[in-house]
Design an enzyme around this catalytic site. Structure first.
Site, PDB file in Angstrom:
ATOM      1  N   CYS A 202     -20.682  15.666  16.787  1.00  0.00           N
ATOM      2  CA  CYS A 202     -21.907  15.502  15.714  1.00  0.00           C
ATOM      3  C   CYS A 202     -22.919  14.603  15.834  1.00  0.00           C
ATOM      4  CB  CYS A 202     -21.482  15.832  14.394  1.00  0.00           C
ATOM      5  SG  CYS A 202     -20.529  17.161  13.585  1.00  0.00           S
TER       6      CYS A 202
ATOM      7  N   HIS B 185     -22.779  24.905  11.450  1.00  0.00           N
ATOM      8  CA  HIS B 185     -22.375  24.507  12.773  1.00  0.00           C
ATOM      9  C   HIS B 185     -21.118  24.814  13.441  1.00  0.00           C
ATOM     10  CE1 HIS B 185     -24.744  20.704  10.758  1.00  0.00           C
ATOM     11  NE2 HIS B 185     -25.555  21.630  11.251  1.00  0.00           N
TER      12      HIS B 185
ATOM     13  N   ASP C 117     -27.068  17.889  15.503  1.00  0.00           N
ATOM     14  CA  ASP C 117     -27.763  18.768  14.697  1.00  0.00           C
ATOM     15  C   ASP C 117     -29.229  18.962  14.860  1.00  0.00           C
ATOM     16  OD1 ASP C 117     -25.343  18.632  13.530  1.00  0.00           O
ATOM     17  OD2 ASP C 117     -25.708  17.765  11.724  1.00  0.00           O
TER      18      ASP C 117
ATOM     19  N   ASP D 241     -30.257  24.723  13.033  1.00  0.00           N
ATOM     20  CA  ASP D 241     -29.614  23.436  13.437  1.00  0.00           C
ATOM     21  C   ASP D 241     -29.163  23.685  14.842  1.00  0.00           C
ATOM     22  OD1 ASP D 241     -30.104  22.331  10.810  1.00  0.00           O
ATOM     23  OD2 ASP D 241     -28.287  21.571  10.551  1.00  0.00           O
TER      24      ASP D 241
ATOM     25  N   ASP E 131     -19.547  23.405  16.120  1.00  0.00           N
ATOM     26  CA  ASP E 131     -18.633  22.393  16.796  1.00  0.00           C
ATOM     27  C   ASP E 131     -17.367  21.929  15.910  1.00  0.00           C
ATOM     28  OD1 ASP E 131     -20.382  20.958  15.056  1.00  0.00           O
ATOM     29  OD2 ASP E 131     -21.089  19.728  16.354  1.00  0.00           O
TER      30      ASP E 131
HETATM   31  O1  DAV Z   1     -15.663  21.785   9.649  1.00  0.00           O
HETATM   32  O2  DAV Z   1     -16.585  21.223   8.210  1.00  0.00           O
HETATM   33  C1  DAV Z   1     -18.245  20.501  10.486  1.00  0.00           C
HETATM   34  C2  DAV Z   1     -19.358  20.561  11.563  1.00  0.00           C
HETATM   35  C3  DAV Z   1     -20.496  19.420  10.986  1.00  0.00           C
HETATM   36  N1  DAV Z   1     -21.552  19.209  11.846  1.00  0.00           N
HETATM   37  C4  DAV Z   1     -16.659  21.616   9.281  1.00  0.00           C
HETATM   38  C5  DAV Z   1     -17.714  21.911  10.066  1.00  0.00           C
END
Ligand code: DAV
Length: 371
Positions: free
Chosen positions: A356, A251, A110, A202, A253
């Site tokens: 992440c 995000h 991030d 981010d 990813d």
């Molecule tokens: O599916 O909650 C997660 C990504 C967190 N960096 C989710 C996204």
């Protein structure tokens, strides 16, 4: 001098990577912008414990998961770097605009955006993550001294004007990937917890495909932040805005995840809503694949079950995947990949999966145009 940093996409053969460190984490305050990030059933936990350490067992288990990931990657021939431990104790972060007890999670993805030989420090937008880049500074400085480029994007002030204080709390109750979300909810209706008062982003709202980079307006990344990256990287890279059906985008990813040249995973619960982007992938004959839903039994304070697709490609054949995600592992085998299971669900409580918690430093492969 050999450049120590070089990565253009998410799947070329991985040579070196940073794996995050969780020590020193403390419970963030439930500030306004964090309500759009933390699941409602955990709000009381964050209200009651702001600034205190997380339960020690929780931290120990996540630390063991990260150490284990390091070993697995090393066994696959990847060089792993770790940031040093920090001990900010229960110190409060104080700036001219706000003060808040800290957080410091392990999700390096991030915070640092690597594009080619450049490391860009993301300016972030959540107050508890204001100083998070400092944890990586010794490593980043070392890479810079060895020849990498090092850029800090203009640091977001995170003053009050950055947040939409009237953002309805009932919209925050919808969680990422939930079914049946009405089209009038927050981001689906064009309303986000962050405003456009100053650029913020981010790094994980950007996904790299060589010369093309997808960028998502999210709860933590605004249009000005995307513009900053776009103008900073032009004319060598093209930034494309992309939207998904997601009531709380944070995000990309676990939403749109490339697994090699010509193949991308699309989260079945969050279809892509950008016809131009879909067309771009279709024209280049990319295959869009829909993985099965995640099944890991874990505490998801800040994320959804779709951390199952928050995977790490070692190259376009080997995929590091959470060990309990059996349907996802089967799915990868069926499409000809070689899954490398790693026990990682104990890290999920801090919001991140395998992608992440890591950040590519070097992948072997040239800068290419895939579209
Ligand atoms: O599916 O909650 C997660 C990504 C967190 N960096 C989710 C996204």
């Amino acid at each position: 001098m050999e450049i120590p940093v070089c990565s253009y996409n998410e799947w070329d053969p991985l040579e070196e990577i940073i794996v995050g460190t969780i020590d020193g984490v403390s419970v963030p305050a439930l500030t306004h912008e964090m309500k759009a990030f933390v699941r409602k059933e955990y709000w009381d936990f964050y209200r009651e414990r702001a600034g205190q350490p997380y339960p020690i067992e929780m931290v120990k288990r996540a630390a063991a998961a990260l150490d284990n990931l390091q070993r697995v990657l090393e066994d696959q021939g990847v060089k792993v770097r770790r940031p040093g431990a920090v001990d900010y104790g229960s110190r409060v972060a104080r700036t001219p605009h706000f003060e808040t007890p800290g957080f410091f999670n392990a999700d390096v993805r991030d915070v640092l955006l690597v594009v080619g030989d450049e490391i860009i420090e993301a300016p972030m937008s959540q107050r508890c993550r204001y100083f998070e880049h400092l944890r990586y500074r010794p490593l980043v400085q070392e890479y810079w001294q060895r020849g990498a480029r090092w850029t800090a994007a203009p640091k977001t002030s995170m003053a009050d004007a950055l947040y939409d204080w009237g953002y309805p709390e009932e919209d925050m109750a919808w969680f990422r990937g939930e079914a049946g979300v009405p089209d009038t909810v927050g981001p689906l209706n064009g309303r986000f917890i962050t405003t456009e008062s100053e650029p913020c982003f981010d790094a994980a709202d950007f996904t790299r495909f060589g010369r093309d980079i997808l960028a998502q307006r999210s709860q933590v990344t605004n249009e000005l932040g995307i513009q900053w990256v776009e103008r900073h990287l032009a004319p060598n890279y093209r930034v494309h805005r992309v939207r998904f059906r997601d009531p709380g985008p944070v995000h990309m990813d676990a939403t749109w995840v490339p697994i090699g040249e010509g193949r991308v995973l699309s989260c079945p619960d969050r279809p892509c809503l950008s016809p131009e982007v879909l067309e771009m992938f279709q024209r280049a004959r990319w295959e869009v694949l829909y993985p099965p839903r995640g099944v890991a039994v874990a505490e998801f304070h800040m994320s959804s079950c779709w951390l199952s697709m928050n995977i790490l490609m070692i190259d376009s054949e080997r995929v590091v995947v959470e060990a309990s995600e059996e349907p996802t592992i089967r799915f990868f085998r069926e499409i000809g990949l070689r899954p490398i299971p790693v026990d990682f669900k104990d890290h999920y409580v801090f919001g991140g999966g395998l992608h992440c918690a890591t950040c590519d430093v070097r992948r072997r492969g040239p800068l290419k145009s895939y579209f």
